[in-house]
Design a protein around this motif. Structure first.
Motif, mmCIF file in Angstrom:
data_model
loop_
_atom_site.group_PDB
_atom_site.id
_atom_site.type_symbol
_atom_site.label_atom_id
_atom_site.label_comp_id
_atom_site.label_asym_id
_atom_site.label_seq_id
_atom_site.Cartn_x
_atom_site.Cartn_y
_atom_site.Cartn_z
ATOM 1 N N LEU A 130 0.665 -1.168 0.233
ATOM 2 C CA LEU A 130 0.056 -0.251 0.031
ATOM 3 C C LEU A 130 0.716 1.299 -0.144
ATOM 4 C CD1 LEU A 130 -3.101 -0.839 2.233
ATOM 5 C CD2 LEU A 130 -3.274 -0.557 -0.094
ATOM 6 N N ILE A 131 2.177 1.521 0.317
ATOM 7 C CA ILE A 131 3.011 2.007 0.778
ATOM 8 C C ILE A 131 4.125 2.778 -0.783
ATOM 9 C CG2 ILE A 131 4.748 3.299 2.110
ATOM 10 C CD1 ILE A 131 3.960 2.003 4.371
ATOM 11 N N LYS A 132 3.902 1.767 -1.308
ATOM 12 C CA LYS A 132 4.976 2.138 -2.136
ATOM 13 C C LYS A 132 3.525 1.952 -3.414
ATOM 14 C CE LYS A 132 8.418 -1.907 -2.278
ATOM 15 N NZ LYS A 132 8.587 -3.352 -2.122
ATOM 16 N N GLN A 133 1.982 1.459 -3.737
ATOM 17 C CA GLN A 133 1.691 2.316 -4.377
ATOM 18 C C GLN A 133 1.408 4.188 -4.042
ATOM 19 O OE1 GLN A 133 -2.149 0.696 -3.024
ATOM 20 N NE2 GLN A 133 -3.577 2.222 -4.840
ATOM 21 N N GLY A 134 1.079 4.056 -2.689
ATOM 22 C CA GLY A 134 0.689 5.637 -2.685
ATOM 23 C C GLY A 134 2.512 6.032 -2.946
ATOM 24 N N ILE A 135 3.187 5.819 -2.405
ATOM 25 C CA ILE A 135 4.688 6.311 -3.733
ATOM 26 C C ILE A 135 4.820 6.983 -5.083
ATOM 27 C CG2 ILE A 135 6.522 6.655 -3.622
ATOM 28 C CD1 ILE A 135 7.331 5.374 -1.170
ATOM 29 N N GLU A 136 4.274 5.712 -5.979
ATOM 30 C CA GLU A 136 4.091 5.881 -7.024
ATOM 31 C C GLU A 136 2.932 6.511 -7.540
ATOM 32 O OE1 GLU A 136 2.501 1.986 -8.684
ATOM 33 O OE2 GLU A 136 4.811 0.837 -7.472
ATOM 34 N N GLU A 137 1.626 6.598 -6.583
ATOM 35 C CA GLU A 137 0.726 7.320 -6.954
ATOM 36 C C GLU A 137 1.563 8.841 -6.732
ATOM 37 O OE1 GLU A 137 -2.708 5.899 -4.335
ATOM 38 O OE2 GLU A 137 -3.128 4.854 -5.665
ATOM 39 N N GLY A 138 2.144 8.678 -5.965
ATOM 40 C CA GLY A 138 2.839 10.340 -5.420
ATOM 41 C C GLY A 138 1.855 11.207 -4.486
ATOM 42 N N VAL A 139 1.262 10.213 -3.917
ATOM 43 C CA VAL A 139 0.474 10.944 -2.629
ATOM 44 C C VAL A 139 1.391 11.069 -1.204
ATOM 45 C CG1 VAL A 139 -1.701 10.544 -3.139
ATOM 46 C CG2 VAL A 139 -0.844 9.030 -2.274
#
Lengths: 194, 194, 194, 194
Positions: free
Chosen positions: D134-143
DNA sequence: GATGAATGAGATTTCATTCAT
DNA sequence: GATGAATGAAATCTCATTCAT
């Protein structure tokens, strides 16, 4: 001093709660001393108990022996009645010793059944003799009707035993005194010439 | 079965050696069972004791209630004498229950002083009533001399108490029967018209 | 001496194996004494446990009170971080007391649920106040961004609770220290002005 | 049926009062059955406990696995927040199982310390992975701001642990929800780009 | 004389477990 | 499946007793 206070506390507690129901620690606490202090004066629990029991028994014996002194000074009727009131006084003045005697004569702890029976039979015999003499005196005086002495003795001792039991389960003073007087009155009615 | 045998063993031992003097292990051993088996039937020592005591008390109560049935069938003198002999029979036929009742009425373990006093007062009252009726009957019949009823009742109850005590410390049958008859004879002498 | 050694052994064992899981005999054995010796110093198992729990709780309270002294000497950031490291040190230096506090605050034995809750709420409140002050200090200093104090307090206390739990199930020192620092770093990131 | 009702009763009682604090008889009574009935379904106390523990652990694992399904459907912030609320819901919907997991993960009975540690490490790892994604996703999303993933993971897991503990000693719903939201808000403040 | 510390023996009670029914 | 009866093992606790101080 502690020795005596221990004996007194033991007398009270052994009387109230029985031998097995009384812990040495309770006796010690009552006196404000720690349990091992007891062993400075008494060999062990049994010894303490025996001391207490002997003392109670001896008080009782003394009481009975003193009944003798009164004897000839009064008429037979008054003498017999006095036996009852003096027994009553003895119970009142030595409530703990009385309780001990009563309790352990009927329900001795196994380890001294025999000792106690012997001790008691002696004073029972003495008491029987005293009553017998009083009754004979009454017959001589002519106030008691001619009849078998044992009949009169047995009935009187029975009367005393009944009053002993009642003393310990009827707490009220008035009730007890009434019962004492009623029991004696009926006895005397049966005993006396008319 | 075990439940009952435990109760019986407990009745015997609690009577002989007292509540504190009887270990559950002794009761169990008497029945041939291990101590924890007791807990399958009784909540704890107190519960077992109370069961035993209640049963003994109930036997005693039943005995007293049965005294009522006899009443009118005989003359007052015989009726009163029968009260004594039936008490005697009760003691002989239920030695353990009798011992329990006597022992714990006079010396209740602290934890049920009150319960026991209540229980006993009831049957004491019933007994008093029965004796009172018999005596009134005797007065009506004209065999008992006109005199205060309470006097006659108190004396008779005292007589019964005396005999109770004596039953438990005079083991000999002959002696006891003699004492019973003598006590009653004297009582009747005092009570009767002449 | 024995008294203290018993308390220490109890603290260890109650912490490790729980109240019901620890037999008095184990505690006694640990100290090299027979079980009944315990009763010379503590009334019963509950009393021993309560003594132990109170001592642990008091150590914990003292630790929290000492957090106060540090306060103004450092900047807010260092102060807050120090709260965590000092909690860590407390756990390390008082592993048994810590375990007791943690264990019984979450899972009190039924017989002292209430006592424990009260005891704990007190120190929880004190801790809350301390954290609150540190945070206000940080805001005054301008290092913590202006935002509701309760937000910052709740989050910090949550962080401490998380670390407490983790201390007791992650045994590795390195892992724990990493987690501590990471948790704090993230917290500070969210708290600080930028 | 009885099998299941026993398991449920055991889950409740083992959770509340602990393994050693719970007697099989209590469990049986809760179900309205006698103790030996338990042995028709479970080998012994340990077996019953292990069944219960496994079930609780499995419920917990299932819950964690279901966290996976949600993942990509929301943004990272919402996903992470949902992890917390779903954990909360899980506690509310499975209070007994949750208590069991929490209790025995921190304080396992000696006889299954190892079994439990293993079982728990597995789901802990799975949870870690989920959070990591989830965190990696968040980083990818840029949030989520670019920063070491482990930092963000450790802090988030710490947050979850803190909330777990608090769930079980703060009873009030409002307080808990506030704490949950505050903890997350601070976390997100630290994590997010600005 | 008195006490603190300790213990052995034993009492009551609990509890998991077995087994016949 | 379920229970009543029973038990072995062990736990908590009490108590008389000893001993060094």
């Amino acid at each position: 001093m502690t020795r005596n206070r221990l004996r007194e506390a033991a007398m009270k507690l052994f009387g109230e709660k029985g031998y097995d129901g009384t812990a040495l620690s309770e006796i010690a606490k009552e006196v404000g001393v720690k349990t091992p202090a007891i062993y400075a004066f008494y060999e062990n629990k049994e010894d303490l108990f025996m001391t207490v029991f002997r003392e109670a028994m001896q008080l009782y014996n003394t009481f009975i022996q003193e009944l003798l002194k009164d004897q000839r000074s009064f008429g037979a009727k008054e003498s017999l009645h006095r036996v009852l009131t003096r027994q009553y006084e003895f119970y009142q003045q030595n409530p703990e010793a009385s309780l001990i005697v009563l309790r352990y004569v009927i329900f001795p702890p196994t380890f001294l059944k025999e000792t106690i029976e012997e001790a008691f039979l002696q004073s029972d015999e003495l008491l029987t003799n005293i009553i017998e003499q009083l009754i004979k005196q009454g017959i001589e005086e002519g106030v008691i009707r001619e009849q078998p002495v044992q009949l009169l003795v047995d009935a009187f001792l029975n009367l005393m035993d009944g009053l002993s039991m009642q003393y310990f389960y009827y707490t009220s003073r008035e009730v007890y005194e009434r019962k004492l007087n009623h029991a004696f009155e009926m006895y005397w009615n049966g005993a006396t010439t008319r």
